[in-house]
Enzyme design. Structure first.
Site, PDB file in Angstrom:
ATOM      1  N   ARG A  24       5.377   7.470 -10.486  1.00  0.00           N
ATOM      2  CA  ARG A  24       4.951   8.651  -9.705  1.00  0.00           C
ATOM      3  C   ARG A  24       4.336   9.733 -10.590  1.00  0.00           C
ATOM      4  O   ARG A  24       4.447  10.923 -10.292  1.00  0.00           O
ATOM      5  CB  ARG A  24       6.120   9.256  -8.918  1.00  0.00           C
ATOM      6  N   ARG A  28       3.459  15.286  -6.650  1.00  0.00           N
ATOM      7  CA  ARG A  28       3.532  16.684  -6.217  1.00  0.00           C
ATOM      8  C   ARG A  28       4.015  17.664  -7.270  1.00  0.00           C
ATOM      9  O   ARG A  28       3.877  18.869  -7.093  1.00  0.00           O
ATOM     10  CB  ARG A  28       4.435  16.777  -4.972  1.00  0.00           C
ATOM     11  N   ARG A  37      -4.746  16.666  -2.869  1.00  0.00           N
ATOM     12  CA  ARG A  37      -4.132  16.177  -1.637  1.00  0.00           C
ATOM     13  C   ARG A  37      -4.519  17.084  -0.470  1.00  0.00           C
ATOM     14  O   ARG A  37      -4.815  16.603   0.632  1.00  0.00           O
ATOM     15  CB  ARG A  37      -2.618  16.145  -1.813  1.00  0.00           C
ATOM     16  N   ASP A  74       0.060   3.294  -1.955  1.00  0.00           N
ATOM     17  CA  ASP A  74       1.463   3.257  -1.550  1.00  0.00           C
ATOM     18  C   ASP A  74       1.846   1.840  -1.181  1.00  0.00           C
ATOM     19  O   ASP A  74       1.009   1.070  -0.691  1.00  0.00           O
ATOM     20  CB  ASP A  74       1.726   4.195  -0.366  1.00  0.00           C
ATOM     21  N   TYR A 151      11.257  -1.403   5.353  1.00  0.00           N
ATOM     22  CA  TYR A 151      10.595  -0.296   6.075  1.00  0.00           C
ATOM     23  C   TYR A 151       9.996  -0.783   7.397  1.00  0.00           C
ATOM     24  O   TYR A 151      10.015  -0.072   8.398  1.00  0.00           O
ATOM     25  CB  TYR A 151       9.489   0.325   5.204  1.00  0.00           C
TER      26      TYR A 151
HETATM   27  C1  LIG Z   1       9.641   2.988  -1.604  1.00  0.00           C
HETATM   28  C2  LIG Z   1       8.246   3.301  -2.073  1.00  0.00           C
HETATM   29  C3  LIG Z   1       7.224   3.964  -1.342  1.00  0.00           C
HETATM   30  N1  LIG Z   1       6.120   4.021  -2.160  1.00  0.00           N
HETATM   31  C4  LIG Z   1       6.394   3.456  -3.370  1.00  0.00           C
HETATM   32  C5  LIG Z   1       7.703   2.969  -3.320  1.00  0.00           C
HETATM   33  C6  LIG Z   1       8.363   2.161  -4.407  1.00  0.00           C
HETATM   34  C7  LIG Z   1       8.778   2.986  -5.568  1.00  0.00           C
HETATM   35  C8  LIG Z   1       9.958   3.837  -5.317  1.00  0.00           C
HETATM   36  O1  LIG Z   1      11.062   3.282  -5.202  1.00  0.00           O
HETATM   37  O2  LIG Z   1       9.793   5.082  -5.280  1.00  0.00           O
HETATM   38  C9  LIG Z   1       5.496   3.279  -4.515  1.00  0.00           C
HETATM   39  C10 LIG Z   1       4.490   4.311  -4.809  1.00  0.00           C
HETATM   40  N2  LIG Z   1       4.195   5.465  -4.109  1.00  0.00           N
HETATM   41  C11 LIG Z   1       3.187   6.120  -4.740  1.00  0.00           C
HETATM   42  C12 LIG Z   1       2.770   5.354  -5.860  1.00  0.00           C
HETATM   43  C13 LIG Z   1       1.564   5.715  -6.692  1.00  0.00           C
HETATM   44  C14 LIG Z   1       1.608   5.432  -8.097  1.00  0.00           C
HETATM   45  C15 LIG Z   1       2.546   6.280  -8.933  1.00  0.00           C
HETATM   46  O3  LIG Z   1       2.161   7.386  -9.354  1.00  0.00           O
HETATM   47  O4  LIG Z   1       3.645   5.793  -9.271  1.00  0.00           O
HETATM   48  C16 LIG Z   1       3.611   4.242  -5.924  1.00  0.00           C
HETATM   49  C17 LIG Z   1       3.659   3.131  -6.968  1.00  0.00           C
HETATM   50  C18 LIG Z   1       2.599   7.399  -4.324  1.00  0.00           C
HETATM   51  C19 LIG Z   1       3.345   8.253  -3.383  1.00  0.00           C
HETATM   52  N3  LIG Z   1       3.995   7.876  -2.239  1.00  0.00           N
HETATM   53  C20 LIG Z   1       4.477   8.967  -1.592  1.00  0.00           C
HETATM   54  C21 LIG Z   1       4.116  10.125  -2.337  1.00  0.00           C
HETATM   55  C22 LIG Z   1       4.382  11.560  -1.921  1.00  0.00           C
HETATM   56  C23 LIG Z   1       3.414  11.853  -0.823  1.00  0.00           C
HETATM   57  C24 LIG Z   1       2.897  13.253  -0.770  1.00  0.00           C
HETATM   58  O5  LIG Z   1       1.992  13.634  -1.544  1.00  0.00           O
HETATM   59  O6  LIG Z   1       3.387  13.973   0.120  1.00  0.00           O
HETATM   60  C25 LIG Z   1       3.403   9.690  -3.453  1.00  0.00           C
HETATM   61  C26 LIG Z   1       2.766  10.530  -4.531  1.00  0.00           C
HETATM   62  C27 LIG Z   1       5.196   8.980  -0.269  1.00  0.00           C
HETATM   63  C28 LIG Z   1       6.191   7.913  -0.037  1.00  0.00           C
HETATM   64  N4  LIG Z   1       5.966   6.589  -0.141  1.00  0.00           N
HETATM   65  C29 LIG Z   1       7.142   5.905   0.119  1.00  0.00           C
HETATM   66  C30 LIG Z   1       8.123   6.849   0.458  1.00  0.00           C
HETATM   67  C31 LIG Z   1       9.573   6.514   0.801  1.00  0.00           C
HETATM   68  C32 LIG Z   1       7.528   8.109   0.395  1.00  0.00           C
HETATM   69  C33 LIG Z   1       8.138   9.409   0.769  1.00  0.00           C
HETATM   70  C34 LIG Z   1       9.038   9.931  -0.278  1.00  0.00           C
HETATM   71  C35 LIG Z   1       8.342  11.009  -1.065  1.00  0.00           C
HETATM   72  O7  LIG Z   1       7.749  11.878  -0.408  1.00  0.00           O
HETATM   73  O8  LIG Z   1       8.424  10.991  -2.303  1.00  0.00           O
HETATM   74  C36 LIG Z   1       7.292   4.443   0.053  1.00  0.00           C
END
Ligand SMILES: Cc1c2[nH]c(c1CCC(=O)O)Cc1[nH]c(c(CCC(=O)O)c1C)Cc1[nH]c(c(CCC(=O)O)c1C)Cc1[nH]c(c(C)c1CCC(=O)O)C2
Length: 344
Positions: A24, A28, A37, A74, A151
């Site tokens: 990540r 944010r 974003r 994602d 999910y």
């Molecule tokens: C379970 C999972 C998801 N997504 C992901 C996982 C597996 C890794 C982990 O266990 O965290 C993987 C993921 N999500 C994102 C990436 C991009 C690459 C990186 O920088 O790592 C990667 C590799 C961007 C993201 N994916 C998400 C964000 C935040 C979104 C935003 O900008 O509001 C980002 C940068 C949103 C997301 N996406 C997901 C959830 C549950 C959420 C909401 C939780 C949160 O808000 O942090 C599903």
């Protein structure tokens, strides 16, 4: 190309200081991410906009000089490409239409149909392959079948993946068909990322820890192994990182069982334990507690050094044990990187 530090570690080389990137890392906690974003409108629009997705992927590389960039996308996009509805409830996380029985699985699209929806992701990879600094490794990724299925069945994130366990208990064959479809689609998806320029791929099995016993073998080990074998058949020599998060003692032998070149470790296992039990099989990635990116200070420096020291005897890629959180301070990230790079 072959002298990129991450590729060397993935081939089993022991380097004087470990290469470093962060889960990540585009996110944010960075003001420039929040600005891009906002420009995109919402999270999914950002994922499907190749220019802006490439831009946010590059932001942490410019700011910190990480050794790897991870594609910005994602793990749930593939569910949408298979026909699920997907949206992100602001401040709450993902929401999906649910797949709860055999009829729901049968109604999904075939694996080969995903590319229409996912082609912007391949375009993002192609832009990054052109624009990244030559020393930076480009990592593509997907969710592993169990984690994505958890999910799709629940329609949202859950603390214990209860709905997916319920589906599995009620109709194991139909649940296995969902896992098989996801495995097949994941091979297609990652193969296109590699064709577009990804040099490494990572499989996120973030909820692997809730699978026990035979379920861990059937729904974590087997699908990850199948995906890795198919990718390596199509792309000989492709390095693969697997992340069976919270696998605990099942981390032992996971690389051998799945064919992964590197196992990513969460921070629930101690670095000393993992060096002895997991790194014996090859490269490991991890595993600093992401809380240190919020709290900083002497504890951050101390724990970062402890991780580097524990894994010094074998191939290692430094990372956090899970994603950096939105409340993290970018200055702590800088301190972490400096500490890793001066620890040699
Ligand atoms: C379970 C999972 C998801 N997504 C992901 C996982 C597996 C890794 C982990 O266990 O965290 C993987 C993921 N999500 C994102 C990436 C991009 C690459 C990186 O920088 O790592 C990667 C590799 C961007 C993201 N994916 C998400 C964000 C935040 C979104 C935003 O900008 O509001 C980002 C940068 C949103 C997301 N996406 C997901 C959830 C549950 C959420 C909401 C939780 C949160 O808000 O942090 C599903």
């Amino acid at each position: 190309m072959t002298d990129k530090t991450i590729l060397r570690a993935l081939r089993g080389e022991v380097l004087p200081t470990p290469p470093v990137w962060m889960m990540r890392q585009a996110g944010r906690y960075l003001p420039e991410y929040r600005a891009t974003r906002a420009q995109a409108g919402d999270f999914l629009s950002l994922c499907y906009n190749p220019d802006l997705a490439a831009e946010v992927t590059l932001q942490p590389i410019r700011r910190f000089g990480f050794d790897a960039a991870i594609l910005f996308a994602d793990i749930l996009l593939i569910a949408q490409a298979l026909g699920a509805d997907l949206w992100f409830a602001e401040g709450e996380g993902p929401r999906l239409s649910t797949v709860t029985d055999a009829a729901g699985v049968a109604a999904l699209k075939p694996a080969g149909a995903i590319h229409d929806r996912l082609s912007p992701v391949y375009e993002t990879v192609a832009i990054l392959a052109r624009e990244l600094p030559r020393e930076t490794t480009l990592i593509g990724f997907a969710g592993s079948p169990w984690t994505v299925a958890s999910y799709m069945v629940a329609g949202r994130g859950t603390p214990d993946q209860g709905p997916a366990h319920g589906f599995k208990a009620a109709d194991r064959a139909a649940f296995a068909a969902l896992i098989d479809l996801l495995a097949e689609a994941t091979v297609e998806y990652l193969s296109r990322q590699v064709q577009a320029g990804a040099e490494v791929v990572k499989l996120f099995d973030s909820w692997a820890g809730s699978l026990k016993g035979q379920d861990f073998d059937d729904f974590c080990v087997a699908p990850n192994r199948r995906i890795i074998a198919a990718l390596k058949a199509r792309h000989p020599g492709l390095p693969v990182i697997a992340f069976p998060r919270e696998a605990g003692e099942r981390y032992i032998g996971f690389a051998r069982a799945t064919g992964a070149d590197c196992v990513a470790l969460d921070n629930s296992v101690s670095p000393d334990w993992a060096a002895e039990k997991v790194q014996v099989d090859g490269c490991v990635q991890g595993n600093l507690d992401p809380r240190h990116m919020v709290t900083g200070g002497a504890a951050l420096v101390h724990e970062t050094r402890r991780v580097v020291e524990a894994f010094r005897g074998g191939p290692h890629i430094f990372n956090l044990g899970h994603g950096i959180t939105p409340d993290a301070d970018p200055e702590n990230v800088r301190l972490m990187i400096e500490t890793v790079r001066s620890a040699g």
